[in-house]
Scaffold this motif. Structure first.
Motif, mmCIF file in Angstrom:
data_model
loop_
_atom_site.group_PDB
_atom_site.id
_atom_site.type_symbol
_atom_site.label_atom_id
_atom_site.label_comp_id
_atom_site.label_asym_id
_atom_site.label_seq_id
_atom_site.Cartn_x
_atom_site.Cartn_y
_atom_site.Cartn_z
ATOM 1 N N GLY A 59 0.834 -1.197 0.000
ATOM 2 C CA GLY A 59 0.000 0.000 0.000
ATOM 3 C C GLY A 59 0.864 1.240 0.000
ATOM 4 O O GLY A 59 2.099 1.168 0.065
ATOM 5 N N ILE A 60 0.205 2.384 -0.063
ATOM 6 C CA ILE A 60 0.902 3.668 -0.095
ATOM 7 C C ILE A 60 0.154 4.688 0.740
ATOM 8 O O ILE A 60 -1.079 4.747 0.699
ATOM 9 N N HIS A 61 0.903 5.479 1.500
ATOM 10 C CA HIS A 61 0.394 6.700 2.106
ATOM 11 C C HIS A 61 0.812 7.864 1.218
ATOM 12 O O HIS A 61 1.993 7.984 0.866
ATOM 13 N N THR A 74 5.115 12.583 -2.238
ATOM 14 C CA THR A 74 5.900 11.357 -2.072
ATOM 15 C C THR A 74 4.983 10.176 -1.839
ATOM 16 O O THR A 74 3.998 10.285 -1.107
ATOM 17 N N ALA A 75 5.320 9.058 -2.440
ATOM 18 C CA ALA A 75 4.600 7.814 -2.185
ATOM 19 C C ALA A 75 5.237 7.120 -0.991
ATOM 20 O O ALA A 75 6.371 6.636 -1.083
ATOM 21 N N GLY A 76 4.536 7.107 0.127
ATOM 22 C CA GLY A 76 5.030 6.445 1.328
ATOM 23 C C GLY A 76 4.637 4.974 1.307
ATOM 24 O O GLY A 76 3.521 4.611 1.677
ATOM 25 N N VAL A 77 5.549 4.125 0.858
ATOM 26 C CA VAL A 77 5.260 2.705 0.667
ATOM 27 C C VAL A 77 5.160 2.002 2.018
ATOM 28 O O VAL A 77 5.992 2.205 2.912
ATOM 29 N N THR A 78 4.141 1.175 2.158
ATOM 30 C CA THR A 78 3.892 0.513 3.439
ATOM 31 C C THR A 78 3.206 -0.831 3.192
ATOM 32 O O THR A 78 2.826 -1.159 2.059
ATOM 33 N N ALA A 111 9.563 7.782 -4.087
ATOM 34 C CA ALA A 111 8.876 6.909 -3.141
ATOM 35 C C ALA A 111 9.806 6.701 -1.956
ATOM 36 O O ALA A 111 11.036 6.809 -2.084
ATOM 37 N N ALA A 112 9.238 6.421 -0.800
ATOM 38 C CA ALA A 112 10.044 6.228 0.406
ATOM 39 C C ALA A 112 9.429 5.135 1.252
ATOM 40 O O ALA A 112 8.201 4.907 1.210
ATOM 41 N N TRP A 298 14.435 4.736 3.402
ATOM 42 C CA TRP A 298 14.925 4.348 2.085
ATOM 43 C C TRP A 298 14.140 5.120 1.032
ATOM 44 O O TRP A 298 12.912 5.249 1.133
ATOM 45 N N VAL A 299 14.845 5.640 0.036
ATOM 46 C CA VAL A 299 14.207 6.473 -0.985
ATOM 47 C C VAL A 299 14.452 5.876 -2.365
ATOM 48 O O VAL A 299 15.563 5.426 -2.683
#
Length: 408
Positions: A59-61, A74-78, A111-112, A298-299
Motif C-alpha cells: 500500500g501507499i500513504h 511522495t509515495a510512502g510505501v507501506t 517513493a520512500a 529508504w528512498v
C-alpha cells in the motif's frame, strides 16, 4: 506463474490484513485494526491474487515530504508482505514493479519506505537515504556542557498527551520543513502517535508528555513512557523516549533535561533519533551516549528529471550523470544536471557521462546524506571525469541530516 494484481475493495480488507499478520507475525487488537483501516487509501493498495487467495499485498500513504530546499509529493510505501506459502514465486517483484509504475503515472517523483529487512529493497532501486541512532544514556552521568543554552522564560509543563494534541501538532508542523525526510502527518497518523493501548506500551507505562512553553506559547514537547523497575530496593526505572521535537536550542536542552532528570529513572532509551540530534552535543561526557547506528528511511527516485530538478543544492554543480535503472526504464539514460543557488535544470543528453551510478545510489543521496564518495571507493559508482563524484556529492549534501522520525 503470474498473479493478477489490483487494488483491494473495502470488503477485502480482512484478507489484506491477514496477509500482513502472517508476514509480520503479529495480531492487532480490534482498535488497532480499525485505526489502520481508517488510514488505508484503498485506491493505493495492491494485492496479488492466486485464485481467490490474496497472496501478497502492499500500500501507499500519500505524503508531502520535506526534501532539501522544499517539499515534494511522495509515495510512502507501506504494508509490504507475501504469504509464507507464496514466497520465491515472484509475487513481491510483481507488486513492486506495478507499484512503481503506478507512482510514476501519478506524478510522484520519489517513493520512500521503512524496510523491515534491509536486504530487500535495493534490488527495486531504493537507496539508504537516512540513518538514525538508537541510544541509551545513564541519567546519573548525563550532565550537560557548561555552555548548554538556557532561557529563563521557558518552563516545563507536565501534560496528558491527548489533551494537548493541538499544541503538539503546532510544534510538529512548525518544524516539519526544517529537516529532509520529515512528512506532514494526517489526523489518522496523530491518532497512532498518541495511541495508548496496552499493545502500544510494550510492557511500559502510559504515554506521558512534557511541554516546553513560555508566555508566547509552546516551543517543544517530549512523548515518553516509563518502565518502573527496582533492583535490591533501589530504583532502576527506564524511560523510553518516543518523540522529542523543539523549535529552538533552549527548548531542546530543557526537554532533554526533563527526561534525563525524571525521578526513579536510571536510564533513558531512545529509538530512532536523528544522527545529529542535539543531545549528541549537549552531554559533557559524550561517551555516556551508548548508540547503535542503523538505517532509517529508504528512498526510490521514480522520476529522475523531476526529482533532481525539484530540490536545492548546497554547491554549484554541472555534471552528466548516467543512471542505470532496470525497473523504471524511463530513468535509464544520461542526464545533465546543472544547479546553483538559483535553482536546478535537468535535461536528457547524449553527451559523454562524467559518472555512472545505479538509481539506488541516487536515491541514497537524494535527501542529503548519501555516501557517493564511499560508493565510488567501493566500486558501486563509476567516475569518468576526475572529481565528478566529489562535485556531485558536495552539491547533494545537506544539513541538517535527513530523518523521518516515525515509521509509516
Amino acid at each position: 506463474m503470474t498473479y493478477p494484481i489490483r487494488p483491494i475493495t473495502e470488503a477485502e480488507w480482512p484478507a489484506f490484513s491477514d496477509v500482513l499478520s502472517e508476514g509480520f507475525g503479529w495480531s492487532g487488537t480490534p482498535e488497532q485494526l480499525a485505526r489502520w483501516k481508517a488510514g488505508t487509501e484503498f485506491d493505493r493498495t495492491l494485492a496479488a491474487f492466486d485464485g481467490p487467495v490474496v497472496a501478497g499485498v502492499t500500500g501507499i500513504h500519500s505524503f508531502t515530504m520535506t526534501v532539501p530546499g522544499g517539499q515534494l509529493p511522495t509515495a510512502g510505501v507501506t504494508a509490504v508482505s507475501v504469504l509464507p506459502s507464496h514466497r520465491r514465486r515472484g509475487v513481491l517483484t510483481s507488486l513492486m514493479h506495478r507499484q512503481l509504475n503506478d507512482v510514476y503515472e501519478r506524478g510522484e517523483p520519489i517513493a520512500a519506505l521503512y524496510a523491515s529487512e534491509s536486504v530487500i529493497y535495493g534490488r527495486f532501486g531504493y537507496g539508504r537515504a537516512a540513518d538514525d541512532l538508537t541510544f541509551r544514556i545513564d541519567t546519573h552521568k548525563s550532565a550537560f556542557v557548561r555552555s548548554a543554552p538556557q532561557d529563563p522564560a521557558l518552563r516545563l509543563t507536565v501534560a496528558k498527551p491527548a489533551e494537548r494534541r493541538t499544541d503538539l501538532k503546532q510544534v510538529y508542523d512548525a518544524q516539519v520543513t526544517s529537516r529532509p525526510g520529515q512528512y506532514e502527518r494526517s489526523e489518522n497518523f496523530w491518532v497512532g502517535v498518541l495511541a495508548d493501548e496496552e499493545f502500544d506500551r510494550h510492557g511500559a507505562g502510559q504515554l506521558r508528555c512534557l511541554i516546553a512553553e513560555d508566555e508566547r506559547g509552546v516551543r517543544g514537547y517530549a512523548l515518553f513512557r516509563v518502565n518502573p523497575t527496582w533492583n535490591d530496593g533501589l530504583a532502576d526505572g527506564e524511560l523510553r523516549l518516543n518523540e522529542l521535537y523543539a523549535l529552538d536550542p533552549a527548548a531542546h536542552a530543557l526537554l532533554w533535561r526533563g527526561v534525563l532528570d525524571r525521578d526513579l529513572v536510571t536510564k533513558v532509551v531512545a529509538w530512532g533519533r536523528p544522527i545529529d540530534d542535539p543531545i549528541t552535543q549537549l552531554l559533557a561526557d559524550p561517551r555516556q551516549l551508548h548508540a547503535r547506528w542503523g538505517d532509517e528511511l529508504w528512498v526510490r527516485v521514480v522520476d529522475v528529471q523531476r526529482a533532481l530538478s525539484s530540490r536545492a543544492y548546497a554547491a554549484p554543480v554541472d555534471v552528466v550523470v548516467e543512471v542505470g535503472d532496470d525497473v523504471c526504464p524511463w530513468n535509464a539514460r544520461r542526464w545533465r544536471l546543472t544547479a546553483d543557488a538559483s535553482g536546478a535544470e535537468v535535461k536528457p543528453t547524449e553527451e559523454e557521462a562524467d559518472l555512472a551510478l545505479p538509481v539506488a545510489s541516487l536515491g541514497g543521496a537524494y535527501l542529503g546524506a548519501g555516501a557517493l564518495s564511499a560508493q565510488l571507493d567501493a566500486g558501486l559508482v563509476r567516475e569518468h571525469t576526475a572529481g565528478a563524484v566529489r562535485a556531485l556529492a558536495a552539491a547533494m549534501s545537506w544539513n541538517p541530516k535527513p530523518w523521518a522520525g516515525n515509521v509509516f
